[in-house]
Design a protein around this motif. Sequence first.
Motif, PDB file in Angstrom:
ATOM      1  N   PHE A 129      38.829 -74.000  16.438  1.00 40.22           N
ATOM      2  CA  PHE A 129      38.198 -74.023  15.115  1.00 40.22           C
ATOM      3  C   PHE A 129      38.543 -72.746  14.353  1.00 40.22           C
ATOM      4  O   PHE A 129      38.829 -71.713  14.954  1.00 40.22           O
ATOM      5  N   ASP A 130      38.448 -72.832  13.032  1.00 37.85           N
ATOM      6  CA  ASP A 130      38.715 -71.656  12.202  1.00 37.85           C
ATOM      7  C   ASP A 130      37.548 -70.677  12.222  1.00 37.85           C
ATOM      8  O   ASP A 130      37.734 -69.467  12.096  1.00 37.85           O
ATOM      9  N   VAL A 131      36.341 -71.205  12.357  1.00 40.06           N
ATOM     10  CA  VAL A 131      35.120 -70.399  12.390  1.00 40.06           C
ATOM     11  C   VAL A 131      34.178 -71.031  13.411  1.00 40.06           C
ATOM     12  O   VAL A 131      34.075 -72.257  13.489  1.00 40.06           O
ATOM     13  N   VAL A 132      33.480 -70.194  14.178  1.00 47.49           N
ATOM     14  CA  VAL A 132      32.433 -70.654  15.094  1.00 47.49           C
ATOM     15  C   VAL A 132      31.138 -69.942  14.732  1.00 47.49           C
ATOM     16  O   VAL A 132      31.117 -68.711  14.582  1.00 47.49           O
ATOM     17  N   VAL A 133      30.059 -70.703  14.581  1.00 44.51           N
ATOM     18  CA  VAL A 133      28.752 -70.139  14.244  1.00 44.51           C
ATOM     19  C   VAL A 133      27.816 -70.373  15.423  1.00 44.51           C
ATOM     20  O   VAL A 133      27.552 -71.522  15.813  1.00 44.51           O
ATOM     21  N   ASN A 134      27.317 -69.309  15.996  1.00 47.29           N
ATOM     22  CA  ASN A 134      26.468 -69.376  17.177  1.00 47.29           C
ATOM     23  C   ASN A 134      24.999 -69.334  16.774  1.00 47.29           C
ATOM     24  O   ASN A 134      24.473 -68.292  16.405  1.00 47.29           O
ATOM     25  N   CYS A 135      24.344 -70.488  16.842  1.00 49.74           N
ATOM     26  CA  CYS A 135      22.908 -70.602  16.539  1.00 49.74           C
ATOM     27  C   CYS A 135      22.178 -71.107  17.784  1.00 49.74           C
ATOM     28  O   CYS A 135      21.369 -72.038  17.714  1.00 49.74           O
ATOM     29  N   SER A 136      22.482 -70.503  18.924  1.00 51.27           N
ATOM     30  CA  SER A 136      21.991 -71.024  20.202  1.00 51.27           C
ATOM     31  C   SER A 136      20.603 -70.510  20.581  1.00 51.27           C
ATOM     32  O   SER A 136      20.107 -70.828  21.661  1.00 51.27           O
ATOM     33  N   GLY A 137      19.971 -69.718  19.717  1.00 53.56           N
ATOM     34  CA  GLY A 137      18.612 -69.277  19.991  1.00 53.56           C
ATOM     35  C   GLY A 137      18.498 -68.502  21.287  1.00 53.56           C
ATOM     36  O   GLY A 137      19.323 -67.626  21.586  1.00 53.56           O
ATOM     37  N   GLU A 224      -2.652 -83.816  22.172  1.00 55.94           N
ATOM     38  CA  GLU A 224      -1.482 -83.667  23.026  1.00 55.94           C
ATOM     39  C   GLU A 224      -1.066 -82.198  23.040  1.00 55.94           C
ATOM     40  O   GLU A 224      -1.297 -81.473  22.076  1.00 55.94           O
ATOM     41  N   ILE A 225      -0.452 -81.782  24.132  1.00 59.74           N
ATOM     42  CA  ILE A 225      -0.014 -80.393  24.292  1.00 59.74           C
ATOM     43  C   ILE A 225       1.502 -80.343  24.233  1.00 59.74           C
ATOM     44  O   ILE A 225       2.188 -81.172  24.831  1.00 59.74           O
ATOM     45  N   ASP A 226       2.015 -79.372  23.496  1.00 64.03           N
ATOM     46  CA  ASP A 226       3.465 -79.192  23.441  1.00 64.03           C
ATOM     47  C   ASP A 226       3.774 -77.701  23.539  1.00 64.03           C
ATOM     48  O   ASP A 226       2.929 -76.859  23.226  1.00 64.03           O
ATOM     49  N   VAL A 227       4.986 -77.393  23.989  1.00 73.71           N
ATOM     50  CA  VAL A 227       5.386 -75.999  24.204  1.00 73.71           C
ATOM     51  C   VAL A 227       6.779 -75.779  23.623  1.00 73.71           C
ATOM     52  O   VAL A 227       7.698 -76.568  23.842  1.00 73.71           O
ATOM     53  N   GLY A 228       6.923 -74.698  22.884  1.00 79.18           N
ATOM     54  CA  GLY A 228       8.230 -74.253  22.409  1.00 79.18           C
ATOM     55  C   GLY A 228       8.414 -72.789  22.769  1.00 79.18           C
ATOM     56  O   GLY A 228       7.440 -72.033  22.813  1.00 79.18           O
ATOM     57  N   ILE A 229       9.648 -72.398  23.039  1.00 79.46           N
ATOM     58  CA  ILE A 229       9.923 -71.008  23.433  1.00 79.46           C
ATOM     59  C   ILE A 229      10.671 -70.316  22.301  1.00 79.46           C
ATOM     60  O   ILE A 229      11.831 -70.610  22.026  1.00 79.46           O
ATOM     61  N   ARG A 230       9.984 -69.396  21.622  1.00 77.82           N
ATOM     62  CA  ARG A 230      10.594 -68.672  20.502  1.00 77.82           C
ATOM     63  C   ARG A 230      11.654 -67.697  21.010  1.00 77.82           C
ATOM     64  O   ARG A 230      11.450 -67.028  22.026  1.00 77.82           O
ATOM     65  N   PRO A 231      12.763 -67.539  20.283  1.00 79.34           N
ATOM     66  CA  PRO A 231      13.787 -66.552  20.655  1.00 79.34           C
ATOM     67  C   PRO A 231      13.479 -65.194  20.021  1.00 79.34           C
ATOM     68  O   PRO A 231      13.855 -64.928  18.881  1.00 79.34           O
ATOM     69  N   LEU A 232      12.780 -64.355  20.753  1.00 78.87           N
ATOM     70  CA  LEU A 232      12.370 -63.052  20.221  1.00 78.87           C
ATOM     71  C   LEU A 232      13.466 -62.013  20.448  1.00 78.87           C
ATOM     72  O   LEU A 232      14.120 -61.997  21.491  1.00 78.87           O
ATOM     73  N   ARG A 233      13.638 -61.146  19.462  1.00 81.41           N
ATOM     74  CA  ARG A 233      14.649 -60.102  19.539  1.00 81.41           C
ATOM     75  C   ARG A 233      14.187 -58.945  18.664  1.00 81.41           C
ATOM     76  O   ARG A 233      13.533 -59.169  17.644  1.00 81.41           O
ATOM     77  N   PRO A 234      14.494 -57.686  19.020  1.00 86.84           N
ATOM     78  CA  PRO A 234      14.077 -56.575  18.146  1.00 86.84           C
ATOM     79  C   PRO A 234      14.529 -56.752  16.710  1.00 86.84           C
ATOM     80  O   PRO A 234      13.824 -56.377  15.780  1.00 86.84           O
ATOM     81  N   GLU A 235      15.718 -57.355  16.516  1.00 86.33           N
ATOM     82  CA  GLU A 235      16.208 -57.701  15.194  1.00 86.33           C
ATOM     83  C   GLU A 235      17.022 -58.991  15.282  1.00 86.33           C
ATOM     84  O   GLU A 235      17.690 -59.242  16.285  1.00 86.33           O
ATOM     85  N   VAL A 236      16.948 -59.802  14.238  1.00 87.08           N
ATOM     86  CA  VAL A 236      17.818 -60.967  14.155  1.00 87.08           C
ATOM     87  C   VAL A 236      19.273 -60.503  14.257  1.00 87.08           C
ATOM     88  O   VAL A 236      19.664 -59.497  13.658  1.00 87.08           O
ATOM     89  N   THR A 244      36.871 -61.182  16.066  1.00 82.11           N
ATOM     90  CA  THR A 244      36.847 -62.614  16.372  1.00 82.11           C
ATOM     91  C   THR A 244      36.532 -63.412  15.102  1.00 82.11           C
ATOM     92  O   THR A 244      36.244 -62.845  14.045  1.00 82.11           O
ATOM     93  N   ARG A 245      36.530 -64.726  15.258  1.00 80.48           N
ATOM     94  CA  ARG A 245      36.107 -65.629  14.181  1.00 80.48           C
ATOM     95  C   ARG A 245      34.750 -66.238  14.514  1.00 80.48           C
ATOM     96  O   ARG A 245      34.425 -67.339  14.063  1.00 80.48           O
ATOM     97  N   ILE A 246      33.963 -65.492  15.289  1.00 82.30           N
ATOM     98  CA  ILE A 246      32.640 -65.950  15.723  1.00 82.30           C
ATOM     99  C   ILE A 246      31.557 -65.240  14.910  1.00 82.30           C
ATOM    100  O   ILE A 246      31.570 -64.019  14.771  1.00 82.30           O
ATOM    101  N   ILE A 247      30.631 -66.025  14.383  1.00 83.48           N
ATOM    102  CA  ILE A 247      29.476 -65.500  13.640  1.00 83.48           C
ATOM    103  C   ILE A 247      28.227 -65.807  14.455  1.00 83.48           C
ATOM    104  O   ILE A 247      27.997 -66.950  14.852  1.00 83.48           O
ATOM    105  N   HIS A 248      27.415 -64.795  14.697  1.00 80.19           N
ATOM    106  CA  HIS A 248      26.163 -64.986  15.433  1.00 80.19           C
ATOM    107  C   HIS A 248      24.999 -65.073  14.455  1.00 80.19           C
ATOM    108  O   HIS A 248      24.902 -64.290  13.508  1.00 80.19           O
ATOM    109  N   ASN A 249      24.093 -66.007  14.719  1.00 79.58           N
ATOM    110  CA  ASN A 249      22.902 -66.196  13.883  1.00 79.58           C
ATOM    111  C   ASN A 249      21.769 -66.677  14.783  1.00 79.58           C
ATOM    112  O   ASN A 249      21.527 -67.870  14.912  1.00 79.58           O
TER     113      ASN A 249
END
Length: 291
Positions: A129-137, A224-236, A244-249
Motif C-alpha cells: 500500500f502507499d499509506v498504512v494507518v494504524n488504528c489498532s488501539g 445486561e453487563i458489558d465490558v470494553g477495554i480503553r487504550p490508555l496512553r500518556p499521550e495519543v 516509513t509510510r506508516i501513520i499511527h493513530n
Amino acid sequence: MTRAAVVGAGVAGLTCGVVLADAGFDVTLFAREIRATTSAVAAAIWYPYHVEPRAKVERWARASYRELERLARVRGSGVSMVEFHIAGSAPQEVPLMETPIYLPWLRARLRGRIHRRTIGDLAALARDFDVVVNCSGLGARELCGDALLAPGRGVVLKTANPGIVRHMARIDGDGLTYVLSRTGDVVLGGTDDASESRDVPPALAAAIYARCAAVEPRLLKTFEIDVGIRPLRPEVRLERERGTRIIHNYGHGGAGFTVSWGCARDVLRIARAITQSAGRRRSMPASRRRR
C-alpha cells in the motif's frame, strides 16, 4: 488512485477510513474484530475523558464536535445533540452517538472495503500500500511493541429504557458515574480500572447500578453487563513513523469518539504529505534519486 490500508475497525479506524475514502484514497480496512470492538461497548457521548495532550485533544475534539453536529442532521446516522449534565458544571449541548446505529452507519460508508484479517506486521503491509494507518488501539502493544499503552477497563450496564430522557455524568476522583439515554436502552456506568478482565463480580455491577439509581430512580432493575477495554496512553500517538509510510493513530483513552474526526483529519493531512513526497520522488531524474 493512492492505496491506503487502515488497521482497526473501532471508531478511530472507521472514521479514518471514511475520511480517506472521501478524499479520494482507495481504502482497504483490515481488522481482527469488525463488530465486537471496544467502541461498540462505549457510551459514546462527546466528552474528552482520560486523554492527553490537552492542547491537541481540545483541537481534535472541537473539529469532531463540528462534524458530529452536522451528522446529527443526517437521517440514520445515529448521532443526536443532547443536553449533557456534568456534576459541577452548567449543562451543555453535545453529540451523542448511539453505537448500535452509528458504527454500522460508518461501516456502510466503507462497504466492500472491510476485511477480517489479523495484521501482525505493519512494514509488510506497507509494501502493498502507499499509506498504512494504524488504528489498532490497545492492540498496538503487540503490533508496535508500545509499552506505554495500558488497559482501562470500562464496565457498563445496559437496561431497557422506560421513557427516560437524561444524560448525566459525575466524576469523583477515580470514581465515574453516568446515565445516558438512547433510543432503546439506557447505558449506566461505570469503571476505569487498570484491568483487562472481562469477569465482572456481581458486587461491582450492583455498585454501578446503585450509584446510577441514586440519580435516576426510574431505572429498571434488570440489566445486561458489558465490558470494553480503553487504550490508555500518556499521550495519543498520532504521527508518521520516521522513514516509513506508516501513520499511527491510537491511545485515545476514554475519548475515541470525541476526537475521532479531528484525529482522522490530521491523519489525512499526513497521508497527503506522504503521497506528495512520493510523487515528487518518482518525478525526479534517476540520477538525482541515487544521490
